[in-house]
Design an enzyme around this catalytic site. Structure first.
Site, PDB file in Angstrom:
ATOM      1  N   GLY A 254       0.916  -1.211   0.122  1.00 36.21           N
ATOM      2  CA  GLY A 254       0.016   0.142   0.065  1.00 36.21           C
ATOM      3  C   GLY A 254       0.681   1.341  -0.053  1.00 36.21           C
ATOM      4  O   GLY A 254       2.225   1.158   0.073  1.00 36.21           O
ATOM      5  N   LYS A 255       0.325   2.190  -0.040  1.00 39.57           N
ATOM      6  CA  LYS A 255       1.063   3.673  -0.114  1.00 39.57           C
ATOM      7  C   LYS A 255       2.064   3.881   1.052  1.00 39.57           C
ATOM      8  O   LYS A 255       3.096   4.139   1.028  1.00 39.57           O
ATOM      9  CB  LYS A 255       0.185   4.765  -0.312  1.00 39.57           C
ATOM     10  N   ARG A 256       1.344   3.310   2.267  1.00 36.36           N
ATOM     11  CA  ARG A 256       2.147   3.468   3.459  1.00 36.36           C
ATOM     12  C   ARG A 256       3.380   2.751   3.356  1.00 36.36           C
ATOM     13  O   ARG A 256       4.348   2.791   4.300  1.00 36.36           O
ATOM     14  CB  ARG A 256       1.480   3.044   4.590  1.00 36.36           C
TER      15      ARG A 256
END
Ligand code: GLU
Length: 490
Positions: A254-256
């Site tokens: 994910g983006k994180r």
């Protein structure tokens, strides 16, 4: 239907992104596999934009998606920009098709207008929840339904919600119970089709033979199969791709966890060939030791059977490794062009900057980077400047660490530098090569010690604690500048 039954049919694959902004590496990998498969079988690869969810649409994303694919060299044969026999390729421009098939289903008694308001449905939902059973719309299917006028949602009538079984080219035989099937919406009250309906019609009209997509669509597959049956459509092959996992392997990337937009990698100076090679290997492996595969080799080696079932980790260090391998293989002129492009403007516009010097240090820079974005970082950290202008040398730094405690450390350093000048002056201009310089300087280093002699020469030439060795520095700077810089520190 078994895989080999369509062997004689021309392979048609598609990439069908929704234009919601971000071009995640997972999406690009889906496109890559579909493209590789089509190329391998001399088939057609289609780009179709699934823009029926107007609320989630982000302006500019279609251009962005195309740019990312073009950067990687994934060329589509039919698509919104180039057209093709099955145009249009934007779902929002295909509403007539969806209405046509919707009407066919209504005529067959297999689709009906949903008469309920959201509030009424909420009451049913709540009741099911209170009774601790799953809410199924089909339990509330009305006896008499209004004529569909395009303002009510249109639903598919699921006649036999039995066990659904199907074959996935990657996952094998799959099945789902009756609860996976409900009277789902085909066309929403805003007139747009749902993904569930639209993609079936598009795949049919576009002649798609192989669908490759993410695992989040597995749970909806019984719905797709119900539609194939209702419309008497031959089911295309389905290959579910493994997810791309975060580096820890525990969750989807994910983006994180550092998932970036694909074009960010271009902007950081990664090479498209390296990116393609890297992405191909997340979730697929042809077997064997070889890891570097050119585009053509990937096409040749690609097989759906070798796609993994479980997720592949996104390891940016591995991407750097691939990129470095590809940088090493580049022609030196191309390396130079990339380096120049990634040098900050103020560096290139400085009065001391020269292309010829940059060309001479290209190999040094290439040795030290994994992607060209690092060139900008090197420039900003002052790691390149001394090639272009005389450094300011700190006399403290000039003395080798072991000499620092000696009273006459500085004096000794001066003496070694003086001897270095003498010997360097004797080298003819045409013999001014790294080897020759090394040979001469090692003579002095042999007498007084490597660090004692070579350290101050290197610092005199670069002004820095860390830099390439003094021989390559001197050979790049040339005889005149080398001697002048050493003289200056003395
Ligand atoms: N528009 C869908 C998505 O974003 C495509 C799914 C498919 O390939 O069928 O992700």
């Amino acid at each position: 239907m078994k895989h080999d039954e369509t062997k004689n049919k021309k392979v048609v694959t598609r990439f069908a992104p929704s234009p919601t902004g971000f071009m995640h590496v997972g999406g690009v990998r889906t496109a890559l596999y579909a493209w590789l498969y089509a190329r391998k079988h001399g088939g057609t690869f289609i780009l179709r934009i699934e823009d029926t969810d107007k609320e989630r649409e982000v302006e500019g994303s279609i251009g962005h998606i195309m740019e990312a694919l073009k950067w990687l060299g994934i060329k589509w044969d039919e698509g919104p920009d180039i057209g093709g026999p099955n145009a249009p390729y934007l779902q929002s421009e295909r509403l007539d098709s969806y209405r046509k098939y919707a009407q066919m289903l209504i005529d067959k008694g297999l689709a009906y207008a949903d008469p309920y308001t959201e509030e009424e449905l909420d009451v049913f939902r709540k009741k099911a929840e209170d009774e601790k059973r799953p809410f199924l719309y089909r339990d509330h299917r009305p006896e008499n339904t209004p004529t569909w006028d395009g303002t009510q949602p249109l639903r598919l009538k699921i006649e036999n919600p039995d066990l659904t079984k199907w074959h996935d080219l990657v996952r094998g035989d799959l099945s789902a119970g009756p609860e996976a099937l409900d009277d789902f919406v085909l066309i929403k009250s805003d007139g747009y089709p749902t993904y569930n309906f639209a993609h079936i019609i598009d795949d049919l009209e576009m002649g798609v033979t192989h669908i490759m997509r993410a695992d989040e669509f597995i749970s909806s597959t019984p719905k797709f199969l119900a539609l194939y049956e209702a419309l008497s459509i031959e089911q295309p092959h389905i290959a579910t791709l493994p997810p791309i996992m975060a580096p820890d392997g525990k969750k989807k990337l994910g983006k994180r966890d550092g998932a970036k937009d694909t074009l960010d990698y271009r902007n950081e100076g990664y090479l498209p060939e390296a990116m393609m090679n890297f992405l191909a290997f997340i979730g697929w492996n042809p077997g064997g030791e070889q890891e570097i595969y050119s585009k053509d080799e990937l096409i040749k080696a690609f097989e759906i059977e070798k796609i993994h079932v479980s997720g592949g980790k996104f390891n940016e260090e591995k991407l750097k490794w691939f990129n470095k391998e590809y940088i090493k293989k580049m022609h030196v002129d191309d390396q130079f062009d990339y380096i120049k492009k990634f040098l900050p403007e103020d560096f290139k516009n400085a009065p001391y900057y020269e292309d010829t010097t940059l060309a001479k240090i290209t190999h040094i820079i290439v040795d030290r980077i994994t992607h060209f974005g690092e060139v900008g970082e090197m420039a900003k950290a002052g790691e390149l400047e001394y090639f272009f202008k005389d450094p300011n040398v700190d006399s403290e730094m000039l003395v080798w660490k072991k000499l620092k405690d000696e009273k006459d450390g500085l004096e000794k350093t001066k003496k070694y530098l003086g001897e270095a000048i003498e010997i360097l002056e004797q080298i003819n201009i045409e013999d001014w090569t790294e080897d020759e310089i090394k040979h001469c300087l090692m003579e002095i280093a042999g007498k007084y010690g490597n660090g004692e002699v070579l350290w101050p020469i290197r610092v005199a030439l670069s002004g820095r604690e860390k830099s390439p060795d003094p021989f390559s520095l001197a050979s790049i700077l040339g005889k005149e500048k080398t001697i002048a810089r050493i003289k200056k520190v003395i």
